[in-house]
Scaffold this motif. Structure first.
Motif, mmCIF file in Angstrom:
data_model
loop_
_atom_site.group_PDB
_atom_site.id
_atom_site.type_symbol
_atom_site.label_atom_id
_atom_site.label_comp_id
_atom_site.label_asym_id
_atom_site.label_seq_id
_atom_site.Cartn_x
_atom_site.Cartn_y
_atom_site.Cartn_z
ATOM 1 N N ALA A 1 30.365 30.468 37.027
ATOM 2 C CA ALA A 1 30.636 31.238 36.287
ATOM 3 C C ALA A 1 30.278 31.497 34.981
ATOM 4 N N GLY A 2 31.488 30.004 34.092
ATOM 5 C CA GLY A 2 30.828 30.679 32.307
ATOM 6 C C GLY A 2 32.202 30.547 31.987
ATOM 7 N N TYR A 3 33.256 30.496 32.346
ATOM 8 C CA TYR A 3 34.806 30.689 31.490
ATOM 9 C C TYR A 3 36.120 30.027 31.919
ATOM 10 N N ASP A 4 37.021 29.871 30.697
ATOM 11 C CA ASP A 4 37.968 28.579 31.138
ATOM 12 C C ASP A 4 39.272 29.838 31.864
ATOM 13 N N GLN A 5 38.918 31.045 30.822
ATOM 14 C CA GLN A 5 40.627 31.909 31.608
ATOM 15 C C GLN A 5 39.967 33.161 31.271
ATOM 16 N N LEU A 6 40.997 34.065 32.180
ATOM 17 C CA LEU A 6 41.092 35.501 32.299
ATOM 18 C C LEU A 6 42.458 36.009 31.848
ATOM 19 N N ILE A 7 42.436 36.692 31.425
ATOM 20 C CA ILE A 7 43.709 37.675 30.406
ATOM 21 C C ILE A 7 43.127 38.807 31.233
ATOM 22 N N PHE A 8 44.655 39.790 31.447
ATOM 23 C CA PHE A 8 44.268 41.227 31.960
ATOM 24 C C PHE A 8 45.448 41.787 31.496
ATOM 25 N N TYR A 9 44.988 42.954 30.447
ATOM 26 C CA TYR A 9 46.096 43.807 29.624
ATOM 27 C C TYR A 9 46.178 45.396 30.756
ATOM 28 N N GLY A 10 47.266 45.603 30.352
ATOM 29 C CA GLY A 10 47.522 47.044 31.138
ATOM 30 C C GLY A 10 48.016 46.921 32.585
ATOM 31 N N GLN A 11 47.206 48.661 32.421
ATOM 32 C CA GLN A 11 47.468 48.952 33.798
ATOM 33 C C GLN A 11 46.129 49.638 33.875
ATOM 34 N N SER A 12 45.120 49.645 35.180
ATOM 35 C CA SER A 12 43.951 50.339 35.565
ATOM 36 C C SER A 12 44.322 51.104 36.116
ATOM 37 N N PRO A 13 44.234 52.723 35.786
ATOM 38 C CA PRO A 13 44.776 54.058 36.716
ATOM 39 C C PRO A 13 44.779 54.415 37.778
ATOM 40 N N HIS A 14 43.468 53.473 38.977
ATOM 41 C CA HIS A 14 43.788 53.501 39.755
ATOM 42 C C HIS A 14 43.095 51.888 40.389
ATOM 43 N N PRO A 15 43.050 51.709 42.427
ATOM 44 C CA PRO A 15 42.577 50.213 42.154
ATOM 45 C C PRO A 15 41.643 49.914 42.234
ATOM 46 N N VAL A 16 41.086 48.762 40.952
ATOM 47 C CA VAL A 16 39.884 47.848 41.274
ATOM 48 C C VAL A 16 40.405 46.472 41.486
ATOM 49 N N TYR A 17 39.073 45.730 40.977
ATOM 50 C CA TYR A 17 38.821 44.353 41.401
ATOM 51 C C TYR A 17 37.371 44.318 40.676
ATOM 52 N N LEU A 18 38.111 43.119 39.747
ATOM 53 C CA LEU A 18 37.470 42.351 38.675
ATOM 54 C C LEU A 18 35.423 41.255 39.678
ATOM 55 N N TRP A 19 34.515 42.236 39.490
ATOM 56 C CA TRP A 19 33.458 41.410 39.772
ATOM 57 C C TRP A 19 32.325 40.341 39.266
ATOM 58 N N ILE A 20 32.843 38.830 39.250
ATOM 59 C CA ILE A 20 31.885 38.185 37.836
ATOM 60 C C ILE A 20 30.247 37.213 38.757
ATOM 61 N N SER A 21 29.905 37.650 37.841
ATOM 62 C CA SER A 21 28.461 37.007 38.604
ATOM 63 C C SER A 21 27.908 36.512 37.307
ATOM 64 N N ASP A 22 28.244 34.879 36.384
ATOM 65 C CA ASP A 22 28.019 34.676 35.472
ATOM 66 C C ASP A 22 28.135 35.187 34.799
ATOM 67 N N ASP A 23 26.728 36.160 33.524
ATOM 68 C CA ASP A 23 27.796 37.151 32.764
ATOM 69 C C ASP A 23 27.956 38.724 33.013
ATOM 70 N N GLN A 24 27.697 38.441 34.529
ATOM 71 C CA GLN A 24 27.481 40.186 34.618
ATOM 72 C C GLN A 24 28.904 40.138 35.165
ATOM 73 N N VAL A 25 29.277 41.154 34.160
ATOM 74 C CA VAL A 25 30.888 41.060 34.713
ATOM 75 C C VAL A 25 31.694 42.661 34.584
ATOM 76 N N GLU A 26 31.976 43.211 35.495
ATOM 77 C CA GLU A 26 32.348 44.437 35.635
ATOM 78 C C GLU A 26 33.647 45.036 36.243
ATOM 79 N N LEU A 27 34.499 46.003 36.643
ATOM 80 C CA LEU A 27 35.522 46.715 37.171
ATOM 81 C C LEU A 27 34.947 47.455 38.093
ATOM 82 N N ARG A 28 34.612 47.115 39.328
ATOM 83 C CA ARG A 28 34.591 47.904 40.509
ATOM 84 C C ARG A 28 35.663 48.290 41.248
ATOM 85 N N ASP A 29 35.366 49.898 41.482
ATOM 86 C CA ASP A 29 37.030 50.888 42.751
ATOM 87 C C ASP A 29 37.015 49.687 43.943
ATOM 88 N N ALA A 30 38.402 49.457 44.359
ATOM 89 C CA ALA A 30 38.754 49.195 45.384
ATOM 90 C C ALA A 30 39.746 50.103 46.336
#
Lengths: 633, 160
Positions: free
Chosen positions: A105-134
């Protein structure tokens, strides 16, 4: 530079913002990737004294330059954070297919900061990257989470890391698992992910990994394939996996039995690879790009312990076998499957239950204290009931969900039953009479608490630095007198560097023939450096790799020193100094000789008497900026 | 003819074949540029392979509107004529083994060419899932493999 993608994602969960950035070249050269780059990131970005389950902790997921290539055993990934279980440097290392997919997908490292106010998941499809409701994933087990992600993405080949209910409920030894059965398990990965309201990272990648010197690289790869296919040890390992340790250690009297009270587990053959093969094993399984295939699928067809799964490591069967005084293999497999699905670390989970069983044996716990459960040794029906209670923090499960050290605070007099270092529980091997005393040193000094993975075995017996340090006499003793103290500090110091380099290239140690009682494999740091140089185009010698490993280990040590750890924290569990339990001989480490070994280890590391890296050592490693933060002189 | 026999029961899912295939053909490590693909079953280990077995019927050849696919009669290998291929994907639709792929950059089809007879994947497969074997191109064993595998693949890929 090739091999690396050179990119990372910084995900700010509190604001729902994602930043893509380059990883500076000098960082990659100094720390490689995976565990190394993660450890550096953790030290720099986390302030001392923060709450590991609060918004100031970060969760880092990293891979190295060789993931997603034909390099053998290159399916590893590392998750790093400040541990809620131990309060110090925490990390876990997992396998499977996730790491390769992240690279594609093109990444060597992911860093997660803070806390999401509600459950999410990170979706990575090559350049398309988004936080989605979980919210629809929250509450699901790890295997169900995968199935739902397949439905969500309409892609059966989606790879993910995720947490189960244990992570959501911040059980302090919850895991983050890849592919359902290949977790970064130790020190509470999943609790940190759960505290961030992050359920999963799902990824699909379609890019290629470009190789700097293809012909040279392929030659090295084929050489290593050849080593694997002609090593009788690795061929055995492909059939029996880590479960072979049940056989190898069982016959040596080195199976930590009934909460590590002694090393003799008489009926170990009931949990042996032969018993497993005859009854439950269905087929071999491998992580990405691994010719060894140490893992396997299993199925218990019927009875109270009917289950299926993939794995089972010695660290699962042992933790729910000898550790608990249990001889029922099906029950140990069922416990493993439940841990995988609920998202629990089999190691700390089994060890914490073993701790409670010993407290029960000593009369420190009664049925009233633990929801009328019977905690007798080997009572696996109790274990089956306890696992979900731990994951959902119900009743007595809530006490155990914080791990043994914190649980002991609720059980007066139980401190003597603790078998942990720095708050991390000892696994199911036992450093028995004939085992290297260096094994005790290794687990007692590891940067993430009791841990056999950062040292332990003499893969570098012929290294010139050891010869210079201890001369021929020491080398001879390492080969022929494995139970002596001589030179153990030195060998352990060097081993930590090799292992740190391995983790940072994201290769599996098994390529080293990393083993107990097996034939040594002719793969060393020089082989690794040739492979790495051909892939990345950056010329590195084997000694360069060890230097990088040393730098990484010092950063991790510095993190712990900054949190207040000193020499006293580099001590084995008290019971390892006791010569006899129930009339059986134990390892009986000599306390004075242990301190001598520790002195030698610190000296070889270039640390002072308290185990604080010296300013000179830090300067030598280009880590001068750390000196002030940890009071080095 | 020397052809690849697939014994998917042996497959551990390591995907080394994908890595060496893309490396041999493109000098890069990639699953999307590999001529062989492993569809993993994480739960039970019933992995499936997408790989051209140079089948006797070769519906891909018939499906091509530009005659860009042909069989090398000497080796039995079905070959893509890159000059004539437009990447229309008719062959991908026609193949019961889902074993032809589109190179999105070049807009042409690629598939297994047995590496000119020295199939690299066979050499590195650690568990004999892939075996290079002298076989009759329309042997009953190959026919039944086709039938069974195409069904399994269709159900896994959901008609994709």
């Amino acid at each position: 530079m090739y091999g690396w993608t050179g990119k990372r994602l910084k995900v700010y969960l509190s604001e729902g913002r994602i930043v893509k950035e380059e990883i500076p070249e000098e960082l990659r050269l100094d720390f490689l990737g995976g565990r190394g780059l993660n450890s550096k990131t953790l030290f720099d970005e986390v302030k001392p004294g923060i709450d590991p389950l609060g918004p100031d902790n970060i969760l880092i997921v990293g891979i190295g330059p060789l993931n997603g290539t034909a390099a053998p055993c290159s399916g590893r990934w590392t998750a790093t954070f400040k541990s809620p279980l131990t309060g110090i440097h925490g990390d876990g290392n997992g396998g499977g297919d996730f790491s390769a997919e992240l690279k594609f997908a093109g990444y060597d490292q992911l860093i997660f900061y803070g806390q999401s106010p509600h459950p999410v998941y990170l979706w990575i499809s090559d350049d398309q990257v988004e936080l989605r409701d979980a919210s629809h994933l929250w509450g699901l087990g790890t295997w169900e989470t995968h199935k739902q992600l397949v439905r969500d993405t309409h892609d059966p080949e989606v790879r993910e890391i995720c947490i189960g209910p244990a992570g959501e409920n911040k059980v302090l030894f919850a895991i983050v698992t890849a592919d359902g059965t290949r977790p970064a398990a130790r020190t509470g990965t999943g609790a940190v992910m759960g505290s961030k309201n992050l359920k999963a990272v799902a990824v699909r990648g379609t890019n290629s990994v470009k190789i700097a010197r293809p012909n040279e690289f392929f030659k090295e790869v084929k050489h290593l394939y050849q080593v694997v296919s002609t090593s009788s040890y690795l061929q055995m390992f492909g059939k029996e996996g880590t479960l072979y340790l049940m056989r190898a250690l069982g016959s040596l009297g080195q199976l930590g039995t009934r909460n590590q009270q002694f090393g003799y587990f008489e009926q170990y053959e009931k949990l042996s690879p032969a018993a497993y093969h005859a009854q439950y094993r269905t087929k071999s399984s491998a992580c990405f790009s691994c010719p060894i295939h140490c893992s396997s699928y299993y199925k218990v067809k019927e009875g109270p312990y009917a289950c299926h799964g993939e794995g089972p490591e010695f660290g699962c069967v042992g933790m729910f076998g000898n550790k608990l005084g249990n001889y029922n293999l099906a029950a140990a497999l069922k416990a493993t499957t439940l841990c995988d699905q609920l998202g629990l670390d089999t190691a700390t989970c089994g060890a914490t239950i073993a701790f409670a069983m010993e407290a029960w044996e000593k009369g420190l716990l009664t049925a009233e204290d633990c929801d009328n459960l019977d905690l007798s040794w080997g009572n696996m029906d109790t274990v089956m009931r306890l696992l979900p209670m731990i994951a959902y923090r119900e009743g007595f499960g809530d006490v155990l969900a914080d791990g043994s050290r914190k649980a002991s605070k609720h059980i007066p007099g139980s401190e003597a039953c603790l078998v942990e270092v720095k708050g991390l529980e000892w696994m199911s091997g036992y450093p028995g009479l004939s085992a290297p005393k260096g094994g005790v040193l290794a687990e007692s000094t590891s940067t993430r608490g009791a841990d056999h993975l950062r040292g332990y075995v003499e893969n570098l017996v012929n290294h010139p630095r050891l010869r210079e340090f201890g001369g021929e006499e020491m080398v001879e003793s390492l080969i022929n007198h494995r139970d002596t103290y001589l030179g153990r500090g030195a060998i352990q110091a060097l081993e930590t560097e090799l292992k740190a380099a391995f983790d940072s290239l994201s290769l599996c140690y098994f390529l080293l023939g990393w083993t107990v009682g097996g034939e040594p494999i002719e793969v060393d740091h020089d082989d690794l450096s040739r492979l790495c140089s051909a892939a990345t185009g950056v010329d590195m010698s084997g000694d360069d790799l060890l230097k990088i490993g040393e730098r990484i280990y010092n950063v991790e040590r510095a993190f712990n020193v900054r949190e207040g750890l000193r020499r006293k924290d580099d001590s084995p569990p008290a019971r390892y100094f006791i010569p006899e339990v129930h009339g059986r001989p134990t390892i009986g480490v000599d306390p004075i000789k242990y301190q001598g070994m520790l002195d030698e280890y610190y000296e070889f590391k270039g640390w002072d008497k308290e185990g604080i890296p010296t300013k000179k050592k830090l300067d030598e490693l280009n880590l001068g900026y750390i000196a002030k933060q940890i009071g080095a002189h | 003819m020397k052809l690849i026999q697939v014994i998917s029961d042996n497959c551990t899912g390591c995907r080394i074949c994908e890595m060496v295939c893309s490396f041999r053909h493109e000098q890069e490590c990639s699953t999307t540029k590999s001529r062989i693909r492993i569809l993993k079953d994480k739960e039970f280990g019933n992995h499936l392979l997408q790989l051209c077995i140079q089948c006797a019927d070769a519906p891909c050849i018939e499906s091509c509107p530009r005659e860009a696919l042909y069989r090398d009669e000497k080796t039995g290998v079905v070959i893509v004529d890159e000059e004539n291929c437009t990447g229309c994907e008719e062959c991908i639709e026609a193949c019961p083994l889902h074993a032809l792929f589109l190179d999105k950059e070049k807009d042409i089809i690629f598939k297994c060419d047995l590496c000119g007879g020295e199939a690299e994947c066979v050499k590195v497969c650690p568990v004999q899932t892939l075996v290079l074997k002298e076989e009759d191109i329309s042997s009953p064993a190959r026919e039944s493999f086709m039938e069974e595998t195409s069904k399994l693949l269709s159900s896994r890929l959901g008609g994709k």
